[in-house]
Scaffold this active site. Structure first.
Site: not given
Length: 299
Positions: A74, A77, A131
């Site tokens: 993640s 992101k 997340s």
């Protein structure tokens, strides 16, 4: 096309074994992470790859396996957020969670039920702070040209930033073919720090959003943002089995912006404990340097 880089564990078996044998406090998210030094006076960390740099001076403070190409989970992101903001789409526009946002790859769950409609701004914050994978997926789908165009924009942005070891295949990081190196990620963190909304959203403690008539609380996946001892301006955690537990931050130490990239750590709390160890080591080293400078000046 080129086959995605496969993950090779960088941890030596002895290190992993020592970690398992270590006292629980060493691996726990304790306020006082024990600091052990190796033969070179460097801190012993549980992350198999890391890179710590003074962003202002460019001085590399600490590194191991800094150019290894690894799955980043993640941490992806941060790039997702930059591409969303670069596009200049309305942050108040409604974005809807649909079937296409369900994680078919890893089977992860989400509290953003099908049909949940939030503003682009809310989706962006949930992706960065909590997340939220469905939020990140929906942001890519609601981009001009859809998800394929979004992923292409992520890879173009990576080239523009000089991230030569970095490849993206989705906006969430659930795909283990999303790869980068610690050194590249330090550049990505520094770039994302120039976006006020990324700084604000990635370090927020919590946000309440309406999901099907109920206000749901979403919290930050990095417990350190709530600690008064830390001044953190960008934060992102990551985890999939192929990547291990990852943490990237821009934090301020001794009035200097320090970027920490910690990748592929083993225990649930090791990445935050590692961050505390790095900070403790940097503070001790700075104190020693100041003391040496004072002695050199002759008092």
């Amino acid at each position: 096309g080129k086959a995605p880089a496969m993950r090779v564990s960088l941890r030596k078996p002895a290190v992993a074994a020592a970690a398992l044998a270590a006292p629980a406090a060493v691996l726990a998210d304790e306020p006082d992470a024990p600091l052990a030094l190796d033969g070179n006076g460097m801190p012993v960390l549980g992350s198999s790859a890391f890179y710590v740099i003074n962003q202002r001076t460019g001085e590399v403070l600490l590194e191991r396996n800094a150019t290894e190409v690894l799955p980043i989970a993640s941490i992806t992101k941060l790039m997702t957020a930059m591409v969303v903001l670069d596009a200049g789409q309305s942050l108040s526009e409604p974005v809807v969670i649909s079937e296409e946002d369900i994680d078919q790859l890893k089977g992860t769950s989400s509290r953003l039920a099908l049909g949940t409609t939030l503003s682009r701004e809310e989706m962006l914050q949930l992706a960065l702070m909590s997340s939220e994978n469905r939020a990140a997926s929906s942001l890519a789908r609601h981009y001009p040209g859809g998800e394929a165009a979004f992923v292409e924009a992520m890879n173009v942005k990576a080239r523009l930033l000089g991230l030569w070891n970095t490849r993206f295949h989705d906006s969430t990081g659930l795909n283990p073919a999303n790869v980068s190196s610690p050194r590249d990620l330090a550049k990505m963190v520094a770039a994302s720090a120039s976006y006020p909304l990324i700084r604000e959203f990635s370090t927020a403690h919590e946000r309440y959003v309406p999901v099907h008539g109920r206000m749901l609380r979403f919290g930050n996946t990095n417990s350190l943002v709530r600690s008064p001892e830390w001044t953190i301006s960008v934060s992102k955690t990551g985890y999939i089995s192929e990547a291990g537990r990852c943490l990237v931050m821009q934090t301020w130490l001794h009035q200097q912006p320090v970027v920490m990239v910690l990748m592929d750590s083993y225990g649930r709390y090791t990445r935050t404990a590692d961050a505390k160890r790095v900070r403790k080591w940097l503070e001790q080293a700075a104190t020693q340097r100041l003391a040496a400078a004072a002695q050199g000046a002759g008092g």
